[in-house]
Design a protein around this motif. Structure first.
Motif, short mmCIF file in Angstrom:
data_model
loop_
_atom_site.label_atom_id
_atom_site.label_comp_id
_atom_site.label_asym_id
_atom_site.label_seq_id
_atom_site.Cartn_x
_atom_site.Cartn_y
_atom_site.Cartn_z
N UNK A 1 0.75 -1.06 -0.14
CA UNK A 1 -0.16 0.07 -0.19
C UNK A 1 0.72 1.20 -0.03
N UNK A 2 1.72 1.47 0.82
CA UNK A 2 2.77 2.48 1.01
C UNK A 2 3.51 2.85 -0.31
N UNK A 3 3.87 1.84 -0.91
CA UNK A 3 4.76 1.96 -2.15
C UNK A 3 3.68 2.28 -3.34
N UNK A 4 2.63 1.60 -3.38
CA UNK A 4 2.01 1.86 -4.50
C UNK A 4 1.21 3.43 -4.30
N UNK A 5 0.99 3.92 -3.23
CA UNK A 5 0.35 5.23 -2.71
C UNK A 5 1.52 6.06 -3.26
N UNK A 6 2.78 5.73 -2.96
CA UNK A 6 3.67 6.66 -3.32
C UNK A 6 3.91 6.96 -4.90
N UNK A 7 3.96 5.86 -5.50
CA UNK A 7 3.87 5.92 -6.95
C UNK A 7 2.73 6.72 -7.62
N UNK A 8 1.77 6.08 -7.08
CA UNK A 8 0.38 6.79 -7.68
C UNK A 8 0.37 8.72 -7.47
N UNK A 9 0.99 9.01 -6.53
CA UNK A 9 0.97 10.17 -6.23
C UNK A 9 1.92 10.94 -7.10
N UNK A 10 3.13 10.11 -7.50
CA UNK A 10 4.28 10.95 -8.31
C UNK A 10 3.90 10.66 -9.70
N UNK A 11 3.20 9.44 -10.11
CA UNK A 11 3.17 9.25 -11.65
C UNK A 11 1.62 9.26 -11.98
N UNK A 12 0.48 9.22 -11.01
CA UNK A 12 -0.70 9.15 -11.39
C UNK A 12 -1.02 7.86 -12.11
N UNK A 13 -0.41 6.86 -11.65
CA UNK A 13 -0.80 5.59 -12.59
C UNK A 13 -0.36 4.41 -11.47
N UNK A 14 -1.11 3.00 -11.65
CA UNK A 14 -0.83 2.22 -10.51
C UNK A 14 0.50 1.58 -10.94
N UNK A 15 1.09 1.08 -9.84
CA UNK A 15 2.34 0.30 -9.94
C UNK A 15 2.01 -1.21 -10.10
N UNK A 16 2.91 -1.83 -11.02
CA UNK A 16 2.76 -3.52 -11.04
C UNK A 16 3.81 -4.11 -10.24
N UNK A 17 3.42 -5.13 -9.80
CA UNK A 17 4.52 -5.92 -8.85
C UNK A 17 4.73 -7.46 -9.50
N UNK A 18 5.99 -7.80 -9.41
CA UNK A 18 6.40 -9.15 -9.76
C UNK A 18 7.01 -9.89 -8.17
N UNK A 19 6.14 -10.83 -7.72
CA UNK A 19 6.54 -11.06 -6.39
C UNK A 19 6.80 -12.52 -6.42
N UNK A 20 8.18 -12.76 -5.81
CA UNK A 20 8.63 -14.40 -5.60
C UNK A 20 7.75 -14.77 -4.46
N UNK A 21 7.48 -16.03 -4.85
CA UNK A 21 6.40 -16.70 -3.79
C UNK A 21 6.75 -18.33 -3.70
N UNK A 22 6.14 -18.80 -2.68
CA UNK A 22 6.06 -20.01 -2.16
C UNK A 22 4.92 -20.41 -1.41
N UNK A 23 4.74 -20.08 -0.42
CA UNK A 23 3.46 -20.23 0.36
C UNK A 23 2.34 -19.27 0.15
N UNK A 24 2.67 -18.47 -0.89
CA UNK A 24 1.61 -17.35 -1.21
C UNK A 24 1.25 -16.27 -0.36
N UNK A 25 1.86 -16.20 0.69
CA UNK A 25 1.34 -15.26 1.71
C UNK A 25 1.53 -13.57 1.29
N UNK A 26 3.18 -13.48 0.84
CA UNK A 26 3.39 -12.20 0.46
C UNK A 26 2.59 -11.83 -0.85
#
Length: 439
Positions: free
Chosen positions: A232-257
């Protein structure tokens, strides 16, 4: 004041619980995972643009805590747990970003959830005067984060189970270096055995009557909710600066992150596409390729913290998309990355660009590389889950130089460490937990 949320099991056969009850229990009585009756909604305007990560977390999680005995303590819990940076750093050569989640005390993203859970449990009264035993199965990083978060906490003991020989030497040292109220058990099996043993203990009513238990794995709601904060914190900062959503690539095993990121998007905050990077354990990628969900025994890889063949949070993932697998498959993409590709990615980026990644982060970097090669120009952020120095025996030969060790990790490596052997047996764990000599 917001209406209180109730929490239900993903399996639907357990009574509703309060937030505090769900956090304290870890696992629902029917073996399912706790989820809120609904996900609250949020908007960028709800958040202080000058706020810290802890401020963002307190605002984001307030609806989950509303009406609960911990609600008034939430800002203090967030300030206590989230007191280290989670910077979004540019990767100029890929016109992308990397979200560094490894600046906590054990150099892995698991510090966020573990410290938050510990701060919650410290504030919950217990009628039982016996110590609470926190059980945690770890494939490498979770156990150290939980051990650090609960080390020397009164009336709590921590029992860490990890697959013997299947974590990095520095990870194993971290797991066994605490002493005092933290015990490490090296299990003659794989992570899935450790996870099964922990779940069996938590679901054993007779054992729970004798030895009060809770969990600190990502099955715990108290681990999952705070992980939403950095997305949330990272996406909101990007949104305020760029006016667009930020896409994420998440390494995952147990799917919590990954689930934490998806819940932030489901709440209405500016998270764009989410892609899941997995290692050679292909349970999740095969499901998204159209096969039936088929958990299997995990295989050992260089990205060992993701060596999961039966990801617990898949139940929560299905719940998030209404139990409709077709909708879920349309909403997400997952890809496996084998060890040879992990090695190549680490070596190539170090040699060509001077960037050094841990094996887990390298799976996500590989997905980014493929996207850019196909002409994808969207704003992607790779999630860096651990410091590469935790995997020196893998990374240093590939990059051709020693890696600087974060000071907190260096201090842990200077302590003595030990772990007791344990067969991959539910009964063996039960007997150990009941043994007064092991208390």
């Amino acid at each position: 004041m917001s209406e209180s949320l109730r929490y239900f099991s993903t399996r639907g056969r357990a009574p509703a619980a309060t937030l505090s009850e769900a956090v304290a229990a870890g696992l629902a009585p029917d073996g399912g995972l706790y989820v809120p009756e609904r996900l609250p909604t949020a908007a960028p305007a709800d958040f202080d643009p000058r706020g810290s990560l802890a401020d963002t977390a307190a605002t984001l999680l307030a609806p989950f805590f509303a009406g609960d005995r911990l609600a008034d303590e939430l800002p203090a819990i967030c300030a206590e747990a989230l007191d280290f940076p989670v910077p979004l750093r540019a990767l100029p050569h890929r016109d992308a970003q990397v979200l560094e989640l490894f600046h906590g005390p054990t150099a892995a993203f698991k510090d966020v959830g573990a410290r938050f859970l510990a701060a919650c449990l410290r504030r919950l009264p217990r009628a039982d005067e016996r110590p609470l035993t926190i059980l945690v199965a770890t494939s490498g990083d979770t156990g150290a984060a939980v051990g650090a978060a609960f080390h020397r906490q009164p009336h709590v003991r921590v029992v860490i189970l990890y697959p013997d020989g299947l974590v990095s030497p520095r990870q194993a040292h971290q797991l066994g270096c605490f002493g005092d109220n933290v015990r490490a058990l090296r299990v003659a099996g794989r992570f899935d055995d450790c996870q099964r043993m922990v779940k069996a203990a938590l679901n054993d009513a007779g054992l729970q009557h004798t030895v009060p238990l809770s969990s600190a794995n990502s099955i715990s709601l108290g681990r999952l909710l705070p992980q939403m904060s950095y997305y949330a914190h990272t996406a909101l900062g990007w949104w305020r600066e760029h006016g667009a959503p930020l896409d994420f690539i998440v390494p995952t095993g147990n799917l919590g992150n990954a689930l934490a990121c998806l819940w932030v998007r489901a709440m209405g905050l500016p998270v764009g596409e989410v892609r899941l990077a997995c290692n050679a354990n292909a349970t999740v990628p095969e499901f998204f390729a159209g096969r039936d969900y088929a958990p299997r025994e995990a295989v050992a890889t260089l990205a060992n913290a993701m060596d999961v063949g039966a990801p617990s949070n898949f139940e929560r993932l299905r719940w998030t998309f209404g139990g409709d697998d077709a909708v879920l498959r349309q909403a997400l993409h997952a890809q496996s990355v084998d060890d040879a590709t992990i090695r190549h990615t680490i070596a190539m980026h170090a040699d060509t660009h001077g960037e050094v990644f841990c094996p887990h982060t390298a799976t996500a970097v590989h997905l980014l590389d493929r996207l850019r090669e196909r002409g994808d120009t969207r704003p992607w952020a790779v999630v860096a889950t651990a410091h590469p120095a935790k995997f020196d025996q893998v990374v240093e030969p590939l990059v051709g130089r020693p890696l600087p060790v974060p000071s907190a990790l260096a201090a842990m490596l200077q302590r003595s460490a030990s772990a007791a052997p344990m067969p991959a047996s539910d009964d063996a764990l039960k007997h150990r937990l009941q043994d007064p000599a092991c208390a």
